[in-house]
Design an enzyme around this catalytic site. Structure first.
Site: not given
Length: 591
Positions: A252, A302, A423
């Site tokens: 992440k 991202e 997550k």
């Protein structure tokens, strides 16, 4: 529809505290719309000229509007500013000035919604020499030809101060009610909105073809898809169990969520809030044009600042410096971006949302080969809690936020938070380790050492998507720097309202209510049950009602406001309830 009729509906909306009544009013209003008009009604009601991804700004400042009001009413600058100061709102001030003005109406024309919208669109898009004077003249003509109520909303609309409390979910429910006389059919429209992000387009489709027509909407290039969201669980074992024993585990990243749309050499980028960010990231655009062989594609990732020498990602505090309108070329050299791609939603004309995650991942990796700037996110596929935990710990040690686990069989669930993505930032160890994104709904006067700043703290809420309401969860008074307090004081003063906003559910009354607009990131020691807060409020076994609150909350982050999140992107009530449940499990296991 006459603009006077729309203004009367706005008056009704501004006077109700009931969301159910708001839906009824909007539904009645939409029923009166003509073809080609309902989209304008929807954009205007939300204080926009177009969906966020189009990015049209009015470009009308208070001073421009004040000059238009002076021309339209015959009052001088001091008189206009005096009434503005008295009312605290330029629209309300204009209403009073029109009532008392001795000037005759400049025109007998009765403007309809399309007239006003068209004028506002021209005002927003006109540029060049003399554009300021043209904007003032056009606004003055609209105001001078209006009655007091119309004038109020003509002024409020381009200043983004309608503050009717109408959210996306409320509009979708009203469209459902308009079309089928049932609110429950909103779920059909949810999917349509999630793949096109344009409420105006949905309104036109429903008005012309009924709610069933919305089912046929397809993913389209340059209409951003509302991003999939992740749920939370605290341990690898729980995540694996939830996903059937095996899943993908991706790193992440803490950067800019970036949705890429490419059609030939045309490339556009969209943020988490679905605002176009193409001009801010020319290095990413060039990489897509040079290395992505697919002719038509939508994928997301991202974007992070990257140290090319050490091949390390930089902290978000560095990445955030790339969010700018000017001096971009200089920052590209200093802070080049790297895009870590993690999903693909559309490829060569095919909608991939209903393909399994593992199929999408294979297509993604084939689509982005050959780029030094764009890479697939680092991941493993595992059924081992030990391997999962080791990958998680290594990710955190390398300066990343944590991981996102993904169900190998799951579809891409646009605009929703489901357990197909989960997550994990770090394990619970006796305190609430994750942060929450909260909406500011009020603030308090400064006392003692803060009296000089006139800012004492915030009243904050979470978002309940099912209710389309903001529910209080905490008073926030710690973690602020002096600069943050000054910034918050300046921002919040501009969005003060006289009474509790329509979509706010609160038993607590702050010194000042504000329109829900800004999001802050907060950390707390734990979530507790509370009789004072409305987050998840329900009946308890002893017959009392209680919600959830934060214990020892404090503001975190260098920026006071989360600019990348809208109020509806804040932590959801369901997330808080799940976090409280996980917290209780950890507490019991430690006994």
């Amino acid at each position: 529809m006459l603009f006077k009729t729309l203004s009367d509906y706005y008056e009704k909306l501004s006077k109700t505290q009931s969301r159910i009544e708001m839906v009824n009013i909007l539904s009645e209003m939409f029923k009166q719309a003509a073809k080609g008009e309902i989209s304008k009604l929807i954009y205007m009601t939300q204080g926009q000229l177009a969906p966020n991804f189009i990015g049209i700004e009015f470009g009308v400042a208070d001073k421009i509007m004040e000059e238009a009001i002076m021309i339209a009413t015959g009052y001088n600058k001091e008189e206009v500013e005096s009434e503005y100061h008295k009312q605290g709102d330029l629209g309300e001030a204009t209403e009073n000035l029109i009532k008392s003005s001795k000037l005759a109406r400049m025109s007998s024309k009765k403007y309809d919604v399309s007239d006003v919208y068209g004028s506002m669109y021209k005002i927003a898009t006109i540029s060049g020499k003399g554009s300021k004077e043209i904007k003032i003249r056009m606004l003055a003509e609209l105001i001078a030809a209006s009655d007091p109520i119309e004038a109020k909303y003509i002024v409020k609309y381009p200043l983004n101060s309608l503050r009717l409390g109408v959210g996306d979910e409320t509009i979708l429910e009203a469209l459902s009610l308009m079309s089928t006389s049932e609110r429950s059919n909103k779920s059909i429209l949810d999917r349509s909105y999630n793949i096109c992000s344009d409420l105006g387009e949905i309104g036109e489709i429903v008005l012309e073809g009924g709610i069933e027509a919305a089912k046929n909407m397809k993913v389209s290039l340059f209409k951003p898809i509302r991003p999939a969201l992740a749920e939370r669980l605290p341990t690898a074992s729980e995540i694996l169990n939830k996903m059937g024993g095996k899943c993908a585990v991706e790193q992440k990243y803490d950067g800019f969520r970036c949705q890429v749309h490419k059609d030939g050499n045309k490339v556009k980028l969209y943020s988490r809030r679905l605002e176009e960010t193409t001009s801010m990231m020319p290095d990413i655009v060039k990489a897509v044009q040079d290395s992505i062989k697919a002719e038509k594609v939508i994928f997301e990732g991202e974007a992070l600042a990257y140290n090319e020498s050490t091949e390390e990602f930089l902290p978000f505090q560095e990445t955030i410096q790339r969010k700018r309108k000017y001096g971009i070329n200089e920052k590209i050299k200093e802070l080049p971006l790297h895009l870590m791609a993690f999903d693909i939603m559309y490829l060569e004309g095919e909608d991939l949302l209903n393909k399994p995650y593992e199929t999408r991942r294979e297509l993604l990796e084939k689509a982005i080969t050959g780029s030094d700037v764009i890479s697939p996110s680092t991941r493993i596929i595992t059924d081992s809690p030990k391997e999962f935990e080791e990958f998680f710990e290594n990710s955190v040690e390398n300066g990343l936020e944590g991981i996102v686990a993904k169900d190998l069989r799951s579809h891409y669930i646009a605009g929703a938070r489901k357990f197909s993505w989960i997550k994990m930032k770090r394990s619970y160890r006796g305190e609430l380790s994750d942060t929450l994104d909260l909406v500011i709904i009020g603030y308090y006067r400064g006392k003692g050492s803060r009296a000089e700043l006139q800012f004492g703290g915030l009243l904050c809420a979470v978002y309940n998507k099912k209710r389309d309401m903001f529910e209080t969860i905490t008073k926030l008074g710690t973690g602020f720097t002096e600069d943050q307090m000054r910034k918050l004081q300046e921002l919040l003063t501009k969005i003060k309202v006289d009474s509790k906003p329509a979509r706010v559910d609160s038993l607590i009354e702050p010194d000042f209510w504000v329109y829900p607009k800004y999001v802050v990131t907060v950390k707390a020691d734990e979530i507790t049950e509370s009789p004072m807060h409305t987050c998840g409020r329900s009946m308890q076994p002893d017959g009392t009602e209680a919600g959830y609150a934060l214990r020892f909350p404090r503001l975190v982050g260098e920026e006071a406001i989360r600019a990348d999140k809208s109020p509806e992107d804040a932590t959801d009530t369901s997330e808080v309830i799940e976090m409280f449940s996980q917290q209780k499990k950890v507490s019991l296991s430690n006994k």
